[in-house]
Design a protein around this motif. Structure first.
Motif, PDB file in Angstrom:
ATOM      1  N   ALA A 193       0.915  -1.128   0.007  1.00  0.00           N
ATOM      2  CA  ALA A 193      -0.096  -0.129  -0.071  1.00  0.00           C
ATOM      3  C   ALA A 193       0.886   1.344  -0.068  1.00  0.00           C
ATOM      4  O   ALA A 193       0.721   2.184  -0.714  1.00  0.00           O
ATOM      5  N   LEU A 194       2.010   1.273   0.692  1.00  0.00           N
ATOM      6  CA  LEU A 194       2.792   2.341   0.876  1.00  0.00           C
ATOM      7  C   LEU A 194       3.422   2.602  -0.682  1.00  0.00           C
ATOM      8  O   LEU A 194       3.382   3.803  -0.980  1.00  0.00           O
ATOM      9  N   ARG A 195       3.737   1.601  -1.224  1.00  0.00           N
ATOM     10  CA  ARG A 195       4.214   1.570  -2.567  1.00  0.00           C
ATOM     11  C   ARG A 195       3.305   2.226  -3.440  1.00  0.00           C
ATOM     12  O   ARG A 195       3.751   3.122  -4.098  1.00  0.00           O
ATOM     13  N   GLU A 196       2.108   1.794  -3.619  1.00  0.00           N
ATOM     14  CA  GLU A 196       1.020   2.444  -4.329  1.00  0.00           C
ATOM     15  C   GLU A 196       1.049   3.953  -4.066  1.00  0.00           C
ATOM     16  O   GLU A 196       0.925   4.618  -4.918  1.00  0.00           O
ATOM     17  N   GLY A 197       0.717   3.856  -2.771  1.00  0.00           N
ATOM     18  CA  GLY A 197       0.721   5.642  -2.246  1.00  0.00           C
ATOM     19  C   GLY A 197       1.844   6.460  -2.973  1.00  0.00           C
ATOM     20  O   GLY A 197       1.547   7.473  -3.272  1.00  0.00           O
TER      21      GLY A 197
ATOM     22  N   PHE B  38      -4.235  10.682  -1.422  1.00  0.00           N
ATOM     23  CA  PHE B  38      -4.171   9.447  -0.960  1.00  0.00           C
ATOM     24  C   PHE B  38      -3.919   9.543   0.487  1.00  0.00           C
ATOM     25  O   PHE B  38      -3.056  10.270   1.014  1.00  0.00           O
ATOM     26  N   ARG B  39      -4.373   8.584   1.422  1.00  0.00           N
ATOM     27  CA  ARG B  39      -4.202   8.617   2.811  1.00  0.00           C
ATOM     28  C   ARG B  39      -4.401   7.234   3.229  1.00  0.00           C
ATOM     29  O   ARG B  39      -5.192   6.488   2.836  1.00  0.00           O
ATOM     30  N   PHE B  40      -3.305   6.813   4.356  1.00  0.00           N
ATOM     31  CA  PHE B  40      -3.740   5.461   4.729  1.00  0.00           C
ATOM     32  C   PHE B  40      -4.724   5.194   5.753  1.00  0.00           C
ATOM     33  O   PHE B  40      -5.320   4.245   5.815  1.00  0.00           O
ATOM     34  N   SER B  41      -4.331   6.125   6.686  1.00  0.00           N
ATOM     35  CA  SER B  41      -5.467   6.134   7.763  1.00  0.00           C
ATOM     36  C   SER B  41      -5.271   4.796   8.612  1.00  0.00           C
ATOM     37  O   SER B  41      -6.263   4.240   8.755  1.00  0.00           O
TER      38      SER B  41
ATOM     39  N   ASN C  53       3.563   5.513  -5.550  1.00  0.00           N
ATOM     40  CA  ASN C  53       3.292   5.967  -6.963  1.00  0.00           C
ATOM     41  C   ASN C  53       2.467   7.010  -7.158  1.00  0.00           C
ATOM     42  O   ASN C  53       2.551   7.743  -8.148  1.00  0.00           O
ATOM     43  N   ARG C  54       1.415   7.060  -6.256  1.00  0.00           N
ATOM     44  CA  ARG C  54       0.311   8.118  -6.634  1.00  0.00           C
ATOM     45  C   ARG C  54       0.697   9.380  -6.347  1.00  0.00           C
ATOM     46  O   ARG C  54       0.409  10.350  -7.237  1.00  0.00           O
ATOM     47  N   ILE C  55       1.595   9.809  -5.232  1.00  0.00           N
ATOM     48  CA  ILE C  55       1.930  10.792  -4.994  1.00  0.00           C
ATOM     49  C   ILE C  55       2.975  11.292  -6.134  1.00  0.00           C
ATOM     50  O   ILE C  55       3.067  12.594  -6.677  1.00  0.00           O
ATOM     51  N   ALA C  56       3.830  10.298  -6.686  1.00  0.00           N
ATOM     52  CA  ALA C  56       4.599  10.559  -7.604  1.00  0.00           C
ATOM     53  C   ALA C  56       4.069  10.933  -8.909  1.00  0.00           C
ATOM     54  O   ALA C  56       4.202  11.536  -9.757  1.00  0.00           O
ATOM     55  N   GLN C  57       2.721  10.597  -9.144  1.00  0.00           N
ATOM     56  CA  GLN C  57       1.664  11.041 -10.024  1.00  0.00           C
ATOM     57  C   GLN C  57       1.007  12.244  -9.680  1.00  0.00           C
ATOM     58  O   GLN C  57      -0.019  12.631 -10.394  1.00  0.00           O
ATOM     59  N   HIS C  58       1.513  12.891  -8.614  1.00  0.00           N
ATOM     60  CA  HIS C  58       0.795  14.334  -8.130  1.00  0.00           C
ATOM     61  C   HIS C  58      -0.738  13.947  -7.661  1.00  0.00           C
ATOM     62  O   HIS C  58      -1.416  14.824  -7.940  1.00  0.00           O
ATOM     63  N   ASP C  59      -0.883  12.803  -7.333  1.00  0.00           N
ATOM     64  CA  ASP C  59      -2.170  12.625  -6.469  1.00  0.00           C
ATOM     65  C   ASP C  59      -2.157  12.527  -4.978  1.00  0.00           C
ATOM     66  O   ASP C  59      -1.576  11.696  -4.705  1.00  0.00           O
ATOM     67  N   PHE C  60      -2.352  13.665  -4.530  1.00  0.00           N
ATOM     68  CA  PHE C  60      -2.310  14.172  -3.073  1.00  0.00           C
ATOM     69  C   PHE C  60      -3.242  13.818  -2.314  1.00  0.00           C
ATOM     70  O   PHE C  60      -3.371  13.980  -1.111  1.00  0.00           O
TER      71      PHE C  60
END
Lengths: 149, 655
Positions: free
Chosen positions: B241-245, B256-259, B247-254
């Motif tokens: 999940a961290l890795r996916e997160g 994303f939260r784990f909570s 990746n999404r941040i790398a694609q400027h999708d901010f």
């Protein structure tokens, strides 16, 4: 008895030739070299007419004129003002009618016109006549005659 | 050696590479299982060894006890000379306990007296077990005694046995039996050997080992499954999940939260990840806002904002530039900046200035619009640099001042016209006053002639001449102003000059009732100047001061006064000439126009040229004229002259 004319001008030569011209035409000239002396001579001799130079040191012709007009004993004495600024009265009306052509060399004339307007606003009667310098003594005598005979 | 050393290294990196390709969960689990297997293996081995030791020990005890029992019986039989019974005894004992592989009685010469497995009469060699206990192979030194020996021996067919060997000693009271035969020295008549087979123990051990291996395998399998499940759930999924997160941040999708509600270390880590993401999101949004704000400023500015790359191609072009220059940005971006300049060399000159400093401020130049019209602009250039200091282009902000320039030109023209107007009015007044006197004089001449009064004629004539003189003087002054005379520079003692002027003017001042005082500081240096011109300056200023006094009404005992002063200048290389009066002073308006040619406040006397000429002379000496005044309180004219005099240039002298 000859009519008395008071000449107030700071220029000796002008005083002199005006006196000569008046005398030659049957008037009795009295002269004064500045405003204060003019007032004093007016009181002393009670002239029938005053020739008053506009531009004089210490007290200008206009300030003496105002002083005379405010005093009961002098207020009816006719005054001819002598000025080197031409055509003050003639142009006053055309200016009021809205002629706006720019003439930058009119500042002196403007000053004079303002003074006259101011006198009118103060309820003072305008001088009876303006005579432009250089003065033609014969024209002057004709004007004097028109006013006091 | 070198290659031999490199080989394992290479294989190691290969292994490392192979390992690094594995998922973390697999790596963690592999390690865990390796440790588990080792632990189980070691404990199984230890348990096996202990089991074997116990079994062998009990086999020994059993063998020893049996051996002792047999020996007692053997001794009894021997003492009774019942040697033949021995065979039966051994056979019986061996049969009674099938665990015994063999019980045999050996005479001292190696002859088998009784055995379960060998026929009587057989013999063993001197180098066979147990003979080797007492005899060194090859010789036969008889021993007086032999130890009881208990040992594990390897039999044929891989079988093991605990072998107890007990020596049989000579007993008193028996010496005639056959078994004594040949026994020369020593007491050992033979040996009793009891072999307890360890086959069952070994079979048990083998079975145990198999069972252990099975259990080990099963527990490893179960352990691996459980461990994999646990690690995957606790670590693997969350890392995924961290890795996916990430990746999404790398694609400027901010968004994303784990909570992660769990409280373990990893949850704290992802909590930090969430915080960082949220902070990053805020920072990026602020950055983006700031960027938009800046872009909006640049875009909406009425100024022309253009950026150019280091080679000179236009990279940005704002709305202000589009509006003023008439180009759309699509038309000019990528074009050379020179197309916008009316004269491209002007740009080169501006860029050349940029080489010295990174800014050129308010450079006046002309742009040309798409339609070919010229626009006057004030151009401010700034070099754009990357953080490493390398130039990445040039920013130009230009203000369109075409309208302002036009208005300014019109204003200058108007002011020039006004100045000309004043001059003409001034000249007109002067002429009128002079004509007035001449006209009056002419009247008197005529009158004198008419009346035959020569005195009057003469007086009138004098007036006419006076007027002519005034006019001549005025035209001379006008000429003075118009003409630039070459300065005759000589070192001049201004104090001496001032004293002379004071002397000349005193009488005139006294006749007008004005006090003239001279205040000259001692030790003034000689000044390089045109003495005649400086004298005319001082005389003019004194004359003005005298007039200013005559125009004022003095009250309260004040007397008209003019002071001529000579002082050291504010700078050490200057001398000041001061003319102060307590006359009527002047208004600010008058003070501003004081040095304008033909400007005069004096209706009849002045030409309006005096101060203009004064200013001209002082300037030609590279000096300065200043005026301090208050209406009604008097005025001070201060002329500062350089001691060294003006530096005359060739062209001025030529002129």
């Amino acid at each position: 008895m000859p009519k008395r004319v008071l000449v107030v001008d700071d220029d000796d030569n002008t005083r002199r030739f005006l006196s000569v011209a008046l005398e030659a035409n049957g008037y009795e000239p009295v002269t004064a070299a500045d405003g204060d002396e003019g007032l004093q001579k007016a009181r002393e001799f009670l002239p029938d007419l005053i020739l008053l130079d506009v531009m004089m040191p210490k007290k200008t012709g206009f300030s003496l004129f105002k002083q005379l007009r405010r005093q009961e004993e002098f207020k009816n004495i006719p005054v001819i003002m002598l000025t080197a600024v031409a055509g003050v009265l003639e142009e006053e009306e055309s200016q009021a009618a809205g002629e706006t052509m720019e003439r930058p060399f009119d500042s002196l004339r403007d000053g004079l016109r303002r003074t006259i307007a101011q006198m009118r606003d103060e309820g003072l009667v305008k001088p009876n006549m303006f005579i432009d310098k250089p003065i033609d003594p014969e024209v002057l005598i004709r004007s004097v005659r028109e006013l006091i005979g | 050696m070198g290659s031999g050393g490199a080989e394992p290294h290479r294989s190691k990196t290969g292994l490392r590479r192979a390992l690094s390709g594995l998922r973390l969960v697999w790596k963690v689990n592999g390690l865990f299982l390796l440790i588990l297997a080792s632990a189980l293996g070691i404990s199984g081995y230890v348990w096996n060894v202990a089991f074997e030791r116990d079994e062998v020990a009990s086999a020994r005890e059993l063998s020893m006890a049996t051996s002792e029992l047999i020996l007692t019986r053997v001794r009894d039989l021997m003492m009774q000379h019942e040697g033949g019974e021995l065979q039966d005894l051994v056979g019986r004992m061996a049969r009674e306990n099938p665990a015994f592989r063999d019980i045999r009685l050996l005479a001292h010469r190696g002859a088998v007296v009784a055995s379960r497995r060998e026929p009587p009469g057989a013999a063993v060699g001197p180098d066979a077990w147990p003979c080797t206990l007492c005899h060194t192979p090859g010789s036969s030194p008889p021993l007086a005694s032999a130890p009881v020996c208990c040992d594990v021996i390897e039999l044929a067919e891989g079988e093991r046995a605990v072998s107890v060997v007990t020596p049989i000693y000579r007993e008193p009271g028996c010496a005639g039996a056959g078994c004594h035969e040949g026994v020369g020295e020593g007491n050992v008549l033979g040996m009793l050997q009891t072999d307890f087979s360890l086959a069952r123990v070994d079979a048990l051990l083998a079975r145990q080992s198999r069972r252990l291996a099975l259990i080990l395998l099963l527990s490893l399998l179960l352990g691996s499954a459980a461990s994999f499940w646990m690690t995957d759930r606790l670590v693997g999924q969350r890392i995924q999940a961290l890795r996916e997160g990430a990746n999404r941040i790398a694609q400027h999708d901010f968004t994303f939260r784990f909570s992660d509600p769990r409280g373990d270390g990893l949850a704290q880590l992802v909590g930090v990840f969430d915080d960082v993401t949220s902070e990053l999101s805020t920072t990026l949004s602020e950055l983006s806002n700031a960027k938009q704000h800046l872009e909006a400023i640049a875009e909406n500015s009425a100024d022309i904002i253009i950026t150019v790359d280091p080679v000179g191609f236009i990279t940005t072009f704002n709305a202000g530039a589009e509006k003023v220059l008439g180009y759309s940005r699509e038309e000019v971006i990528g074009k050379r900046i020179e197309v916008l300049f009316h004269d491209p060399t002007e740009r080169e000159a501006a860029i050349a200035q940029l080489e010295h400093s990174d800014h050129v401020v308010n450079y006046i130049t002309r742009f040309v619009t798409k339609k070919g019209a010229q626009r006057n602009v004030l151009l401010t250039l700034s070099r754009l640099r990357a953080p490493d200091g390398n130039p990445i282009g040039t920013l130009g902000i230009s203000k369109d001042v075409t309208t302002e320039l036009r208005l300014q030109r019109r204003l200058v023209r108007t002011e020039r016209m006004a100045a000309l107007g004043h001059a003409i009015t001034g000249i007109q007044h002067s002429i009128k006053n002079m004509l007035n006197v001449m006209k009056g004089g002419a009247y008197m001449v005529n009158l004198g002639l008419t009346k035959g009064d020569p005195a009057m004629t003469n007086e009138g004539w004098a007036m006419v001449q006076h007027g002519i003189g005034d006019m001549t003087e005025m035209s001379k002054r006008m000429l003075d102003f118009a003409r630039t005379r070459k300065l005759r520079l000589v070192p001049t003692d201004l104090g001496e000059l001032a004293r002379r002027i004071h002397h000349m003017s005193e009488t005139k001042f006294m006749s007008e009732g004005v006090a003239l005082t001279l205040e000259a500081e001692p030790n003034l240096p000689a000044v390089q100047c045109d003495a005649e011109m400086v004298q005319s300056v001082i005389m003019d200023l004194l004359s003005n001061a005298l007039d200013a006094c005559s125009w004022k009404e003095y009250k309260n005992g004040e007397i008209p006064e003019v002071r001529l002063g000579l002082r050291h200048g504010e700078a050490p290389d200057q001398v000041r000439i001061e003319v102060r009066d307590n006359g009527e002073g002047m208004t600010e308006e008058v003070r501003k126009r004081l040095f304008t040619p033909f400007f005069s406040t004096k209706e009849k006397k002045g030409t309006g040229m005096g101060l203009a000429v004064v200013e001209r002379i002082v300037s030609s000496h590279e000096g300065r004229t200043t005026v301090e005044s208050e209406p009604g309180r008097g005025a001070a004219f201060i002329v500062s002259l350089p001691i060294r005099g003006p530096i005359q240039r060739e062209e001025e002298e030529d002129a």
